[in-house]
Design an enzyme around this catalytic site. Structure first.
Site, mmCIF file in Angstrom:
data_model
loop_
_atom_site.group_PDB
_atom_site.id
_atom_site.type_symbol
_atom_site.label_atom_id
_atom_site.label_comp_id
_atom_site.label_asym_id
_atom_site.label_seq_id
_atom_site.Cartn_x
_atom_site.Cartn_y
_atom_site.Cartn_z
ATOM 1 N N ASN A 177 0.803 -1.197 -0.147
ATOM 2 C CA ASN A 177 -0.027 0.091 0.009
ATOM 3 C C ASN A 177 0.954 1.095 0.016
ATOM 4 O O ASN A 177 1.531 1.382 0.982
ATOM 5 C CB ASN A 177 -0.814 -0.030 1.328
ATOM 6 C CG ASN A 177 -1.700 1.444 1.438
ATOM 7 O OD1 ASN A 177 -1.930 1.830 0.488
ATOM 8 N ND2 ASN A 177 -2.316 1.351 2.559
ATOM 9 N N HIS A 183 -9.789 0.805 4.879
ATOM 10 C CA HIS A 183 -8.274 1.095 5.468
ATOM 11 C C HIS A 183 -8.548 2.074 6.614
ATOM 12 O O HIS A 183 -9.294 2.848 6.541
ATOM 13 C CB HIS A 183 -7.683 1.530 4.244
ATOM 14 C CG HIS A 183 -6.009 1.751 4.921
ATOM 15 N ND1 HIS A 183 -5.533 2.524 5.649
ATOM 16 C CD2 HIS A 183 -5.129 0.856 4.832
ATOM 17 C CE1 HIS A 183 -4.274 2.409 6.343
ATOM 18 N NE2 HIS A 183 -3.970 1.284 5.384
ATOM 19 N N GLU A 188 -6.938 4.615 7.526
ATOM 20 C CA GLU A 188 -6.807 6.062 7.345
ATOM 21 C C GLU A 188 -8.061 6.425 6.699
ATOM 22 O O GLU A 188 -8.485 7.542 6.734
ATOM 23 C CB GLU A 188 -5.561 6.399 6.625
ATOM 24 C CG GLU A 188 -4.306 6.038 7.158
ATOM 25 C CD GLU A 188 -3.109 5.422 6.584
ATOM 26 O OE1 GLU A 188 -3.073 5.630 5.297
ATOM 27 O OE2 GLU A 188 -2.342 4.958 7.217
ATOM 28 N N GLU A 207 -5.885 -5.206 10.542
ATOM 29 C CA GLU A 207 -4.855 -4.110 10.862
ATOM 30 C C GLU A 207 -5.294 -3.507 11.981
ATOM 31 O O GLU A 207 -5.842 -2.362 11.986
ATOM 32 C CB GLU A 207 -4.887 -3.130 9.671
ATOM 33 C CG GLU A 207 -4.343 -3.902 8.231
ATOM 34 C CD GLU A 207 -3.716 -2.889 7.250
ATOM 35 O OE1 GLU A 207 -2.758 -2.931 6.778
ATOM 36 O OE2 GLU A 207 -4.562 -1.928 6.921
ATOM 37 N N GLY A 247 2.055 2.081 10.764
ATOM 38 C CA GLY A 247 2.744 3.227 10.704
ATOM 39 C C GLY A 247 3.747 3.398 12.147
ATOM 40 O O GLY A 247 4.268 4.547 11.929
HETATM 41 C C1 PEP Z 1 -1.039 -0.199 5.985
HETATM 42 O O1 PEP Z 1 -1.069 1.307 5.472
HETATM 43 O O2 PEP Z 1 -1.850 -0.691 5.581
HETATM 44 C C2 PEP Z 1 -0.028 -0.524 6.774
HETATM 45 C C3 PEP Z 1 -0.058 -1.637 7.311
HETATM 46 O O3 PEP Z 1 1.172 0.452 7.025
HETATM 47 P P1 PEP Z 1 2.518 0.113 7.805
HETATM 48 O O4 PEP Z 1 2.916 -1.014 7.111
HETATM 49 O O5 PEP Z 1 3.533 1.267 7.661
HETATM 50 O O6 PEP Z 1 2.306 -0.162 9.259
#
Ligand code: PEP
Length: 251
Positions: free
Chosen positions: A8, A97, A99, A170, A176
């Site tokens: 991503n 997601h 975000e 997630e 992040g």
């Molecule tokens: C994501 O944006 O789905 C994600 C898992 O980001 P990161 O790997 O940076 O934690």
């Protein structure tokens, strides 16, 4: 089922940078990809076409988009339809997601509408779910996952081909942040997602892939990938450099 390694790229990379990264990744991974693995790049809308071009003819590579609007066309300024994504060469799209949910204010209801409309329009969908830190601390992990999964899959036909629908767990606190969920946390959440999928889809729930996402890096990828009910990873930060992402894909 093939293990899926999804990159991503969020709001990163110009068209030239995207083309360069995708080509570099192909060069690093081609001929070395283990059987039963596939790689997906999810660039920003503006870089879909150059990434499709860079991956053309490379077996095991797919392109996805990061967002979609659940209408065919019309007065929806700034939005992109499933047909436009398919036309640009994307075969998958992300929905839900963290975000989009927590920065851009998307509701469970909208995520469900996007998921069903994306599938109905011919895209594969990766539906993301995950709890915030406060929810985890309050013992609400399963309640949050159940709410997001039921709403996300509300209008999805029970006979959807398993290859076209992917769940991604997630935890918001791991995205992040550099703070990866422990194997125990991942096992617990993925087992619960699997249980929900079996409840909703019956036997075919065992054929849907469940990805883990949240600070996956080259040094933790192989341990995560080997866990029960982990059918791949969704990677943000560590997918931006082809070399780093290739070490995850080849882990
Ligand atoms: C994501 O944006 O789905 C994600 C898992 O980001 P990161 O790997 O940076 O934690």
């Amino acid at each position: 089922m093939n293990k899926l390694f999804a990159a991503n790229w969020k709001m990163h990379k110009t068209t030239a940078e995207a083309r360069q990264s995708a080509s570099e990744l192909v060069g690093l991974v081609s001929g070395k990809l283990k059987a039963g693995r596939e790689v997906m790049i999810l660039p920003p809308f503006t870089a879909l076409a150059p990434v499709v071009e860079a991956l053309r003819g490379s077996a095991g590579f797919l392109v996805g988009a990061q967002n979609v609007y659940p209408q065919k066309q019309g007065a929806f300024t700034g939005e992109v339809s499933p047909g436009m994504l398919l036309d640009a060469g994307a075969s998958f799209v992300l929905t839900g997601h963290s975000e989009r949910r927590h920065v851009l204010g998307e509701t469970d209801d909208l995520v469900g509408t996007k998921t069903a409309f994306g599938l109905e329009s011919g895209l594969g969908v990766i539906l993301c779910v995950g709890e915030k830190l406060g929810e985890r601390k309050a013992g609400e992990l399963k309640a949050v996952l159940e709410r997001q999964i039921r709403a996300g899959l509300r209008d999805v036909p029970k006979d959807t081909p398993p290859a076209r629908l992917v769940l991604a767990y997630e935890p918001v606190w791991a995205i992040g942040t550099g703070e990866v969920a422990s194997p125990k946390d991942i096992l617990e959440a993925h087992a619960f997602v699997r249980h929900m999928l079996a409840e909703i889809f019956g036997p075919s729930g065992s054929e849907l892939r469940i990805l883990y996402g949240g600070s996956v890096k080259p040094d933790n990828a192989s341990e995560i990938i080997a866990l029960d009910n982990v059918d791949g990873v969704l990677v943000g930060g560590a997918s931006l450099k082809a070399d780093e992402f290739s070490r995850i894909v080849l882990a």
